[in-house]
Design a protein around this motif. Structure first.
Motif, PDB file in Angstrom:
ATOM      1  N   LEU A   1     -45.770  83.950 -40.790  1.00 54.14           N
ATOM      2  CA  LEU A   1     -45.766  82.663 -40.359  1.00 54.14           C
ATOM      3  C   LEU A   1     -44.497  82.174 -39.531  1.00 54.14           C
ATOM      4  CD1 LEU A   1     -47.424  80.448 -43.223  1.00 54.14           C
ATOM      5  CD2 LEU A   1     -48.245  80.630 -40.933  1.00 54.14           C
ATOM      6  N   TYR A   2     -43.350  82.601 -40.243  1.00 50.20           N
ATOM      7  CA  TYR A   2     -42.142  82.078 -39.914  1.00 50.20           C
ATOM      8  C   TYR A   2     -41.605  83.215 -38.891  1.00 50.20           C
ATOM      9  CZ  TYR A   2     -36.995  81.317 -39.705  1.00 50.20           C
ATOM     10  OH  TYR A   2     -35.743  80.961 -39.523  1.00 50.20           O
TER      11      TYR A   2
ATOM     12  N   GLY B   1     -43.859  82.547 -35.757  1.00 54.35           N
ATOM     13  CA  GLY B   1     -44.411  81.283 -35.582  1.00 54.35           C
ATOM     14  C   GLY B   1     -45.643  81.013 -35.386  1.00 54.35           C
ATOM     15  N   LEU B   2     -46.386  81.410 -36.351  1.00 55.14           N
ATOM     16  CA  LEU B   2     -48.166  81.172 -36.043  1.00 55.14           C
ATOM     17  C   LEU B   2     -48.620  79.921 -36.364  1.00 55.14           C
ATOM     18  CD1 LEU B   2     -49.547  84.770 -37.130  1.00 55.14           C
ATOM     19  CD2 LEU B   2     -48.334  84.074 -34.914  1.00 55.14           C
ATOM     20  N   ARG B   3     -49.631  79.278 -35.873  1.00 53.46           N
ATOM     21  CA  ARG B   3     -50.486  78.563 -36.484  1.00 53.46           C
ATOM     22  C   ARG B   3     -51.199  79.028 -37.860  1.00 53.46           C
ATOM     23  NH1 ARG B   3     -51.665  78.037 -30.871  1.00 53.46           N
ATOM     24  NH2 ARG B   3     -50.780  76.146 -29.958  1.00 53.46           N
TER      25      ARG B   3
ATOM     26  N   HIS C   1     -47.286  74.348 -40.518  1.00 55.32           N
ATOM     27  CA  HIS C   1     -46.578  73.991 -39.410  1.00 55.32           C
ATOM     28  C   HIS C   1     -44.941  73.722 -39.430  1.00 55.32           C
ATOM     29  CE1 HIS C   1     -49.102  73.801 -35.795  1.00 55.32           C
ATOM     30  NE2 HIS C   1     -48.309  72.890 -35.315  1.00 55.32           N
TER      31      HIS C   1
ATOM     32  N   ARG D   1     -43.455  76.946 -38.721  1.00 52.65           N
ATOM     33  CA  ARG D   1     -43.623  77.073 -37.202  1.00 52.65           C
ATOM     34  C   ARG D   1     -42.701  76.372 -36.560  1.00 52.65           C
ATOM     35  NH1 ARG D   1     -47.365  78.387 -33.057  1.00 52.65           N
ATOM     36  NH2 ARG D   1     -47.816  76.711 -31.530  1.00 52.65           N
ATOM     37  N   HIS D   2     -42.673  75.084 -36.792  1.00 53.45           N
ATOM     38  CA  HIS D   2     -41.429  74.205 -36.188  1.00 53.45           C
ATOM     39  C   HIS D   2     -40.155  74.787 -36.455  1.00 53.45           C
ATOM     40  CE1 HIS D   2     -44.390  71.142 -35.434  1.00 53.45           C
ATOM     41  NE2 HIS D   2     -44.434  70.716 -36.544  1.00 53.45           N
TER      42      HIS D   2
ATOM     43  N   ALA E   1     -39.186  77.822 -36.918  1.00 48.62           N
ATOM     44  CA  ALA E   1     -39.075  79.274 -36.177  1.00 48.62           C
ATOM     45  C   ALA E   1     -38.522  78.943 -34.585  1.00 48.62           C
ATOM     46  CB  ALA E   1     -40.157  79.831 -36.250  1.00 48.62           C
ATOM     47  N   ALA E   2     -39.374  77.763 -33.957  1.00 48.59           N
ATOM     48  CA  ALA E   2     -38.954  77.348 -32.782  1.00 48.59           C
ATOM     49  C   ALA E   2     -37.664  77.047 -32.480  1.00 48.59           C
ATOM     50  CB  ALA E   2     -40.002  76.411 -32.359  1.00 48.59           C
TER      51      ALA E   2
ATOM     52  N   LEU F   1     -45.169  80.896 -28.756  1.00 45.26           N
ATOM     53  CA  LEU F   1     -45.852  79.752 -29.627  1.00 45.26           C
ATOM     54  C   LEU F   1     -47.258  79.580 -29.197  1.00 45.26           C
ATOM     55  CD1 LEU F   1     -43.177  77.125 -30.297  1.00 45.26           C
ATOM     56  CD2 LEU F   1     -43.768  78.891 -31.919  1.00 45.26           C
TER      57      LEU F   1
ATOM     58  N   THR G   1     -43.235  72.364 -25.867  1.00 50.09           N
ATOM     59  CA  THR G   1     -42.187  73.316 -26.472  1.00 50.09           C
ATOM     60  C   THR G   1     -40.933  72.522 -26.545  1.00 50.09           C
ATOM     61  OG1 THR G   1     -43.439  75.291 -25.334  1.00 50.09           O
ATOM     62  CG2 THR G   1     -41.265  75.548 -26.422  1.00 50.09           C
TER      63      THR G   1
END
Length: 301
Positions: free
Chosen positions: A143-144, A147-149, A247, A250-251, A253-254, A271, A279
């Protein structure tokens, strides 16, 4: 044609032609049904701008959030644009329908050090060989790391992972496929899970899912609810909030990619964002963190 009939045709179009997810189609139907509660199930050609504005005003008086009002405005505009394009209307009554301005809510993120600490701790527990810990470590690392949903992670099949190239193929929003890289920690966690964890989970089940990478305790494909529970249990203390989901990773990671100097368009591609504007919110997160560090550290702040 009356509005309700047109809504049914439009939602079938969203599902069959645009291939939107069932959840997205339900959201469109819900917003448009809310519209009919105010303007009525009148003939489509009788809908005018005033009626649509009255609908939004009623929602405002009801206390709907600005984000909800903006989403409903977008749903109405999409619906009437479709009706006009396909010849059900001569003119589009929603062309001058303006969405209320949305307040920008910055995503909640955890620091790289905090996430790293949680993942290292989970890896240490996984080293003891419990198949559930091995799975959970691989879930959070992927996930991290990619950066997956959560829907993308749960949908990953064994054939989607290229362990040699350290990439995973996922199906994102709008059934758009992309290939995402992941790092060495995620690769190690996946290897450990696939070699020791998944076979043990599959052996416990009567009919394990033969394709899914991540299995639940009964052998079925791991579902989003289980991933939410895992993230809430492991990550919530890092950000000081009770409502934390996948999420958040994901947030994070971005944001950490941009903090490290990654190109914005590369992050967009990773992403799976359709728009660069989606983004760009992470540049605001990084900017706020920079400003906070400046205020704390600079003698002339």
């Amino acid at each position: 044609m009356r509005i309700t009939e047109a809504i049914e045709q439009y939602t079938r179009h969203l599902a069959d032609v645009r291939r939107l997810s069932a959840a997205t189609v339900r959201a469109y139907r819900s917003d448009l049904t809310d519209m009919t509660a105010v303007v009525g199930d009148i003939p489509l050609a009788e809908v005018d701008l005033e009626g649509l504005r009255e609908w939004l005003w009623a929602a405002t008086k009801r206390g709907d959030a600005r984000a909800t009002l903006a989403r409903r405005t977008a749903a109405a505009r999409g619906f009437f644009a479709w009706a006009t394009e396909y010849g059900h209307l001569a003119t589009d009554p929603s062309l001058r329908l303006v969405a209320p301005k949305r307040g920008r809510t910055l995503p909640r993120v955890a620091t790289a050090e905090a996430v790293g600490g949680v993942l290292d701790d989970l890896r240490t527990r996984a080293d003891e060989g419990d198949p559930r810990d091995l799975r959970d470590a691989a879930v959070l690392e992927l996930l991290y790391g990619a950066g997956l949903r959560v829907s993308e992670l749960c949908g990953v099949d064994l054939g989607d992972i290229d362990r040699g190239a350290a990439t995973v193929r996922v199906l994102g929003k709008g059934s758009k496929e992309r290939v995402v890289p992941f790092g060495l920690p995620a690769a190690r966690a996946l290897d450990a899970y696939l070699v020791r964890g998944r076979p043990a989970l599959a052996a416990r089940a009567e009919k394990p899912d033969p394709a899914a990478v991540f299995l639940g305790l009964r052998g079925a494909r791991l579902g989003p609810r289980a991933v939410y529970d895992l993230v809430a249990r492991e990550i919530a203390p890092l950000v000081g909030a009770e409502t934390v989901g996948p999420h958040t990773l994901r947030h994070s990671a971005a944001t950490h990619l941009l903090d490290g100097g990654a190109d914005l368009r590369a992050v967009q591609e990773m992403l799976g964002h359709a728009s660069l504007g989606t983004t760009q919110i992470y540049t605001h997160v990084s900017g706020e963190r920079l400003a906070a560090a400046y205020r704390l550290a600079h003698p002339r702040a």
